[in-house]
Design a protein around this motif. Structure first.
Motif, short mmCIF file in Angstrom:
data_model
loop_
_atom_site.label_atom_id
_atom_site.label_comp_id
_atom_site.label_asym_id
_atom_site.label_seq_id
_atom_site.Cartn_x
_atom_site.Cartn_y
_atom_site.Cartn_z
N LEU A 197 0.92 4.01 -3.14
CA LEU A 197 0.78 5.46 -2.99
C LEU A 197 1.96 6.20 -3.60
CD1 LEU A 197 -0.69 5.78 0.60
CD2 LEU A 197 -1.76 6.56 -1.50
N ASN B 152 0.82 -1.21 0.00
CA ASN B 152 0.00 0.00 0.00
C ASN B 152 0.85 1.26 0.00
OD1 ASN B 152 -2.92 -0.73 0.11
ND2 ASN B 152 -2.23 -1.94 1.84
N VAL C 244 -6.58 3.29 -1.59
CA VAL C 244 -5.55 3.48 -2.61
C VAL C 244 -6.06 3.15 -4.01
CG1 VAL C 244 -3.64 3.15 -1.01
CG2 VAL C 244 -4.59 1.17 -2.22
N SER D 197 -8.06 8.70 -2.08
CA SER D 197 -8.32 8.51 -0.65
C SER D 197 -9.48 9.36 -0.18
CB SER D 197 -7.06 8.85 0.16
OG SER D 197 -5.99 7.99 -0.17
N ASN E 67 -7.24 -2.69 -0.42
CA ASN E 67 -7.18 -2.73 -1.88
C ASN E 67 -7.67 -4.07 -2.42
OD1 ASN E 67 -4.94 -4.67 -2.24
ND2 ASN E 67 -3.64 -3.08 -1.39
#
Length: 279
Positions: free
Chosen positions: A13, A9, A125, A171, A102
């Motif tokens: 990002l 994750n 995400v 987000s 996710n």
């Protein structure tokens, strides 16, 4: 496996941040890590298959009210719940599960929830809504690296990931959907979670409690309680939450403005949250 997913994750990002470089840019020490509750708190629910499951209620607000217990729960992943755990959720009238993970996390470890409980995804995400940020990515990244060095963060990736949860527009959608889902769930209690229940879930809870008027020192107390529930001293660090709040202040000036202008939550939803969750 959990650390792998957390790293993924953070990597995702960072990847969307790098991709944004070639796309248009849209423009106190704590006394205890245990959550404090009021005298009207419902009995604590502990789940064998989700160690970081807990009620966000019981906290006192700055104006003397309390966050109702038995209505909203935060948790780590729900894929390992036992039959006894499911019975506890049923008894607690949990009717909505909001998953912040996710697609790969959801596929590898699908939730196990009581029959009749509604399931909703709010992927923090997700790339579904495009790749856009509220700030030029190198600025966010550079500031996060400096802050991590100054604060002595034990995990640079986390120090980067927290402010990006504020800056990344995908987000925004997830956190807005979560707040709206909690406000709209009038049939029972809501549980929301990510994998470890400490980062995406931790920031979500910090935003919700702040919006309800819970003092910042108490918000940090709840955040750091993940170290106790997970049995790991460095599961979360204060500086990580500092980074998210600092990014909110830079971009919006306050959490209230962040919720309204950044997440796009309307006044009716905010009023509903306060009416339902405060006593």
């Amino acid at each position: 496996m959990g650390s792998t997913r957390t790293a993924f994750n953070r990597l995702l990002l960072m990847i969307v941040g790098l991709l944004a470089l070639v796309a248009p840019v849209v423009a106190a020490p704590l006394a205890s890590a245990e959550p404090a509750t009021d005298t009207t708190a419902t009995p604590e629910i502990r789940l064998e298959g989700a160690k970081n499951f807990r009620d966000i209620g019981g906290y006192e607000t700055s104006d003397g009210k309390h966050v109702r217990t038995g209505l909203v729960y935060r948790s780590n992943k729900l894929s390992s719940l036992t039959d006894a755990d499911l019975a506890k959720l049923t008894a607690a009238n949990v009717t909505l599960d909001v998953d912040l993970r996710n697609m790969w996390e959801r596929k590898d470890d699908p939730d196990r929830i009581p029959a009749g409980t509604r399931y909703q995804v709010a992927d923090v995400v997700s790339l579904e809504h495009g790749i856009a940020f509220h700030e030029f990515v190198p600025i966010t990244l550079g500031r996060a690296l400096i802050d991590a060095a100054v604060n002595g963060s034990s995990d640079i990736g986390q120090s980067i990931g927290y402010p990006f949860m504020v800056t990344y527009r995908g987000s925004d959608v997830a956190f807005r959907d979560l707040l709206e889902a909690i406000a709209d769930n009038t049939t029972g209690a809501t549980v929301y979670h990510c994998s470890a229940g400490k980062d995406r879930t931790g920031w979500s809870t910090a935003v919700l409690l702040t919006l309800l008027g819970v003092p910042k020192e108490t918000v940090y107390q709840d955040f750091l309680a993940s170290n106790t529930y997970l049995g790991r001293d460095k599961a979360v660090e204060k500086s990580w939450l500092d980074a998210s709040f600092a990014q909110v202040n830079r971009l919006y000036g306050s959490v209230d403005n962040y919720v309204r202008k950044g997440l796009g939550v309307d006044q009716q939803t905010i009023d509903t949250l306060r009416t339902r969750l405060l006593v």
